[in-house]
Write a protein that holds these residues in place. Structure first.
Motif, PDB file in Angstrom:
ATOM      1  N   SER A  71       0.771  -1.172   0.136  1.00 26.21           N
ATOM      2  CA  SER A  71      -0.209   0.054   0.027  1.00 26.21           C
ATOM      3  C   SER A  71       0.318   1.239   0.088  1.00 26.21           C
ATOM      4  CB  SER A  71      -0.542  -0.085   0.774  1.00 26.21           C
ATOM      5  OG  SER A  71      -1.702  -1.175   1.288  1.00 26.21           O
ATOM      6  N   ARG A  75       0.441   3.504  -2.962  1.00 21.65           N
ATOM      7  CA  ARG A  75      -0.006   5.469  -2.913  1.00 21.65           C
ATOM      8  C   ARG A  75      -1.726   4.761  -3.275  1.00 21.65           C
ATOM      9  NH1 ARG A  75       2.443   9.517  -2.294  1.00 21.65           N
ATOM     10  NH2 ARG A  75       4.751   9.599  -2.557  1.00 21.65           N
ATOM     11  N   ALA A  77      -5.437   5.215  -1.952  1.00 21.90           N
ATOM     12  CA  ALA A  77      -5.926   5.636  -1.103  1.00 21.90           C
ATOM     13  C   ALA A  77      -6.961   4.947  -0.833  1.00 21.90           C
ATOM     14  CB  ALA A  77      -6.082   6.795  -1.525  1.00 21.90           C
ATOM     15  N   ASN A  79      -8.122   3.008   2.473  1.00 21.44           N
ATOM     16  CA  ASN A  79      -8.034   1.610   3.355  1.00 21.44           C
ATOM     17  C   ASN A  79      -7.824   2.775   4.372  1.00 21.44           C
ATOM     18  OD1 ASN A  79      -5.450   2.398   3.791  1.00 21.44           O
ATOM     19  ND2 ASN A  79      -4.730   1.160   2.229  1.00 21.44           N
ATOM     20  N   SER A  82      -4.945   4.536   5.931  1.00 19.98           N
ATOM     21  CA  SER A  82      -4.929   5.597   4.276  1.00 19.98           C
ATOM     22  C   SER A  82      -3.537   6.807   5.126  1.00 19.98           C
ATOM     23  CB  SER A  82      -5.334   5.827   3.361  1.00 19.98           C
ATOM     24  OG  SER A  82      -6.624   6.680   3.480  1.00 19.98           O
ATOM     25  N   GLU A  86       0.415   8.086   4.840  1.00 25.87           N
ATOM     26  CA  GLU A  86       0.908   9.253   4.065  1.00 25.87           C
ATOM     27  C   GLU A  86       1.774   9.968   5.208  1.00 25.87           C
ATOM     28  OE1 GLU A  86       1.689  12.371   1.981  1.00 25.87           O
ATOM     29  OE2 GLU A  86       0.538  10.536   1.479  1.00 25.87           O
TER      30      GLU A  86
END
Length: 144
Positions: A71, A75, A77, A79, A82, A86
């Motif tokens: 993941s 990248r 997004a 979940n 996320s 980041e």
């Protein structure tokens, strides 16, 4: 890095080991029970932040959580973790070189032992310049 949770709720636990030229470790108690993938993402984040705090310039991060590593590199997004990914990306941008790799659970015994240490003691602990006694034999075995 490794993360663990208590079955049936309770706390979550993190273990991090820094090897090679800088030596350090931490075991953290998080006062909430997180899903497995979330606690593994938090473990990676705490590993990145700890390496930064130890003023490491180049870092090679390893985790046995394949879904987190995939993941992070893709990248993707959407979940539940996320936002943590980041934070990892932002925190890791301070290193001159940084990479994330999957390793099998067997290769992650030291970090797993530190997560269990946090669970058994109920305390968060940080070691800088030394390694905790509970993982010395594991690291010695890994070098042989």
């Amino acid at each position: 890095m490794d993360g663990a949770t208590e079955a049936g709720g309770g706390n979550s636990y993190i273990g991090v080991v820094i090897r090679d030229s800088y030596i350090g470790a931490l075991s953290l108690v998080l006062p909430s029970c997180f899903p497995t993938e979330t606690i593994e993402a938090y473990a990676l984040l705490h590993g990145v932040l700890f390496a930064s705090e130890m003023q490491i310039d180049q870092a090679f991060f390893e985790s046995d959580a394949l879904s987190i590593i995939l993941s992070l590199s893709s990248r993707v997004a959407g979940n539940d973790f996320s936002h943590i990914l980041e934070d990892i990306r932002v925190a890791s941008s301070t290193f001159s070189h940084c990479s994330f790799h999957h390793l099998k659970r067997d290769g992650n015994r030291a970090a797993h032992t530190l997560a269990k240490e946090a669970k058994s003691s109920g305390q968060s602990k940080i070691w800088k310049g030394i390694l905790p006694p509970c993982i010395l034999n594991i690291l010695r075995d890994d070098l042989m």
